[in-house]
Each structure stands twice: as C-alpha cells, then as structure tokens.
Design an enzyme around this catalytic site. Structure first.
Site, mmCIF file in Angstrom:
data_model
loop_
_atom_site.group_PDB
_atom_site.id
_atom_site.type_symbol
_atom_site.label_atom_id
_atom_site.label_comp_id
_atom_site.label_asym_id
_atom_site.label_seq_id
_atom_site.Cartn_x
_atom_site.Cartn_y
_atom_site.Cartn_z
ATOM 1 C CB CYS A 87 -1.080 -0.108 1.226
ATOM 2 S SG CYS A 87 -1.999 1.499 1.664
ATOM 3 C CB CYS A 90 2.261 3.816 5.927
ATOM 4 S SG CYS A 90 0.885 4.256 6.777
ATOM 5 C CB CYS A 162 -6.591 1.053 7.488
ATOM 6 S SG CYS A 162 -5.448 2.494 6.939
ATOM 7 C CD GLN A 265 -4.999 20.679 8.815
ATOM 8 O OE1 GLN A 265 -4.370 19.513 8.526
ATOM 9 N NE2 GLN A 265 -4.491 21.724 8.391
ATOM 10 C CG PHE A 294 -4.045 30.997 1.662
ATOM 11 C CD1 PHE A 294 -4.221 30.853 0.585
ATOM 12 C CD2 PHE A 294 -3.004 31.842 2.288
ATOM 13 C CE1 PHE A 294 -3.305 31.194 -0.498
ATOM 14 C CE2 PHE A 294 -2.236 32.386 1.327
ATOM 15 C CZ PHE A 294 -2.373 32.081 0.298
ATOM 16 C CG ASN A 342 -6.928 33.941 -7.524
ATOM 17 O OD1 ASN A 342 -6.085 33.234 -6.780
ATOM 18 N ND2 ASN A 342 -6.925 33.492 -8.857
ATOM 19 C CB CYS A 389 0.648 21.144 3.772
ATOM 20 S SG CYS A 389 0.341 22.069 2.435
#
Length: 432
Positions: A87, A90, A162, A265, A294, A342, A389
């Site tokens: 998978c 991870c 999982c 999140q 944002f 924007n 991120c």
C-alpha cells in the site's frame, strides 16, 4: 529550495553497491554516500550497512533499492500493518516514532536554516479521520477490491485493516466491504469516502450510474445499523444526504460544521494543538485586528475571533467562505468578516487589503503564498504565523519576510501524518 529525489525518473544502471546509511530524508528514505555522491535508499535506516542495486545514477545523486541488509538499526521496528510495503499510504512504519520525528525536524531545520523549537505530535496510530477507498471488482475472482493505491501505481491494494485510521473507521472496513459486495450495482461504484466527525462517522459513496431501489435500501439499512450518516455522489458536483446529521467538529471549544467534501485537517488531535499554539504565538490581545489568509471555513479564524477585536478571513473557495460565515453566525461571533478572493492575484485593491492589521496568520496549500507575501510586508504586522504543508515553499516565502526585517522566533514540526513522508510545520515571524 530543497531538491527532492523523484522515484519516477528513468532507470539507467543495475550496479550493486555496499554503503552505510547516514541519515533519513523527510520522506523516510535512507541517505548514504557512494563515490562522493548522495544515494537515496528507501527502506534503509541510519547506521545500517546495506547491499543495494542502483536504480538510477544521475550527475548529483542516485537512487538504489536494498537487496540485503547486513545489520539492523536499533530504530527499526516491525510494521503494524500487514499491507505496509505494498500500500502506498504509509512509507515509514518500519521506523521508530522517535526517529521519524527527529528526521522530519532535522529536514525542516536544514530547509529553514533555523533550529526547530518544538515538535507537535499526537498518537501515532488511530489518528486519521478521513479515508478515500477506491472500489473495483477484480476481473478474475469477481470479488470487490476496496482500498488504497500502490506506491507509484494506479493499481488498487485490497485493504482489510488500516491501523492509522481512527478505530471507528477501521471497524467499518469489513462490514462495508460485505455491504457493497452485495449491491446489484457493485461494478458501477467509484469510491467510498469515510469521515469521522465529532458527532459520528459518515460515508460518501460515489456511484457511476443510478442506484436501484434495492441497493438504496441495503445502504440505508447499513447506515442505520452502524449509526453512519450516508451521502451519495452521482457525480463530482452533486452530493445528496440520504440519512444522518450534518457533520461537525470542535476547535477551541467552537463547533464547526462542514460538508463531507470540505477540507478538514485529517489529524484532529494535532489540529487542536496547532490551533492552540498559533493563538499562543500570536499572543492575541483584545485590541488586535487579525488577518487570516487561506482561511478555509474558519479553523483558525473563529478561535482568533474569540480573543481579538476583529478578524478578517480570506479564502479562494467560495463554498468555504459561505461555510465560514455560517459557522461564525452559529457560534455568535459578530466580529469576524469573510471575503472570497484569489490570493494568487494582486490583492492590493481588495476591500479588506488596506486595514490596519496588527497580526496575520496564513495557511496556504502546497504552492505556498508567493502572491501575498509582499502585501503582508506592506501591512507590517507585529507578528506573522505561517502554517505550511510544504517546507520548500515555507522556506522560499520566509526569505521575503526575513529580507523585510522579520526573524523566525519559533519553528515547529507538526507530526500531522505519522508513518508517512508528509512534513507539516508552522513558524512565528516577529518584526525587528
């Protein structure tokens, strides 16, 4: 900006080398030196000597695949998930939690040229409150395959457990497979998205053709028996609720409602800590006027509004702006205003752009916030909290703040996605 190895580049050699791994990069790949060149070796840990086959050999770096480990690092652990290694979800279950966090913190420190002052983390297992499961009927066995994609492939891995999912969602995997397998339209299903809201689990089922009444009855029965809110998505634009309540989660004691397709999140516990840390770093005072860029549907905006004189939230997705306004009204917060704009374009003429903001928070997507950095500098706030991120774009954007006289007062690595290569972070910039 850091340069990362991409696993998709063309194979050029098959030489076997013996190297000792020195460190991990932020993605969990072992990093070694061979003939003066950096070699990236997935699956190898610091202190391990390995025999590895060179997959690619570029001018400045190479990639290799382990053929034999000559010793094991004390930081190597047994993966908890039987699907690990196949998978693609991870990448680091073979790495101790301590080493995962240390390697990510070190990578962030290198990119920011700044010491990491804090690591914000939560439970390493059972943390993920959203999962999108692909659905496909195997041509030979005619069995329903349900799961995630293989690493670097569109092939589906048939998932039966999982352990990074919150326990309530992991417990749904087996009965959900049984339910979907019994539908007449099983071959016309696209994916099932599971979300754990604070008021219970929900499922969005993407279907490629209308569901017959018998299938609808089975799905409704499944949702009732598992106390699951059910939403159907006949296409990417339409979402209809079949049964169950609208989802919500708490942030700083506030209730934030959201649509099943809205961004929230994935790690709820780290999100709570992240919001609390941002509020503490900004040191919000009753007279402060705060700008949240944002802002989404108000994850930071509404907690800020509980403390400041006024808050302006700006977001590029109109549906999230509407949701933020609804959440502000539902929580009786009258000192917050949301705008749709924007933020990659010139914002200087926006109605919110000229206000005297004392503090700014921004939480952009992976592309960063290059379009608004100069305007932030023009507004000259006392403090800026940047939630990221993507450490590469954080490092890029921070250079503009530093050049304008700001310095990094705090830098935290957010362990938002344990056992993966994702590196989240947040930085506090102060003027002078």
């Amino acid at each position: 900006m850091a340069q990362f190895y991409s696993a998709k580049r063309r194979v050029t050699t098959r030489q076997i080398i013996t190297v000792t791994v020195n460190s991990l990069d932020s993605f969990g790949q072992g990093v070694a030196k061979h003939n003066g060149k950096t070699v990236f070796i997935p699956g190898a840990l610091p202190g391990e000597q390995v025999e590895a086959r060179l997959e690619e050999d570029k001018r400045h770096f190479a990639s290799a695949r382990v053929t034999r480990r000559l010793n094991d690092s004390p930081q190597r652990v047994a993966p908890r998930c039987p699907h690990f290694g196949v998978c693609g979800g991870c990448q680091q279950q073979h790495v101790s939690e301590t080493l995962q966090q240390q390697s990510k913190a070190q990578a962030l420190s290198r990119m920011m040229k700044q010491e990491v002052t804090d690591i914000i983390s939560g439970p390493a297992w059972g943390y993920r409150r959203r999962a999108r499961l692909g659905l496909n009927v195997a041509p030979r066995s005619q069995a329903l395959h349900m799961g995630f994609r293989k690493a670097g492939s569109n092939d589906l891995v048939d998932i039966h457990q999982c352990p990074v999912l919150v326990p309530q969602l992991e417990a749904l995997l087996a009965p959900l497979r049984e339910c979907l397998s019994g539908l007449q339209s099983v071959r016309r299903l696209g994916h099932a998205e599971l979300v754990m809201a604070d008021n219970g689990p929900l499922m969005v089922l993407r279907h490629l053709s209308p569901l017959p009444d018998a299938d609808l009855q089975k799905l409704e029965q499944f949702s009732h028996s598992h106390q699951l809110a059910l939403f159907l998505a006949p296409d990417s634009e339409i979402l209809s609720r079949v049964c169950g309540d609208s989802p919500w989660y708490e942030s700083d004691g506030l209730r934030l409602s959201f649509s099943p397709r809205d961004f929230i999140q994935v790690n709820g516990q780290v999100n709570q800590q992240m919001v609390a840390r941002a509020l503490a770093w900004l040191d919000i005072q009753p007279a402060d006027r705060v700008l949240d860029l944002f802002c989404g549907m108000g994850n930071f905006t509404l907690p800020l509004a509980r403390r400041a004189a006024s808050v302006v939230g700006v977001e590029g997705v109109a549906a999230l702006v509407a949701k933020g306004e609804d959440n502000a009204a539902a929580n009786a917060l009258k000192n917050v205003t949301f705008f749709h704009a924007n933020l990659e374009e010139d914002v200087t003429r926006q109605p919110w752009a000229g206000r005297g903001f004392t503090k700014i928070l921004l939480d952009p997507a992976r592309a960063g916030a290059a379009g608004v950095m100069q305007h932030i500098i023009t507004l000259a706030p006392e403090k800026v909290v940047y939630v990221s991120c993507n450490p590469s774009t954080l490092a890029r954007d921070s250079e503009q703040l530093r050049a304008a006289g700001y310095h990094v007062a705090q830098l935290a690595m957010l362990d938002m996605f344990p056992h993966t290569g994702h590196l989240e972070s947040m930085a506090l910039f102060e003027r002078g």
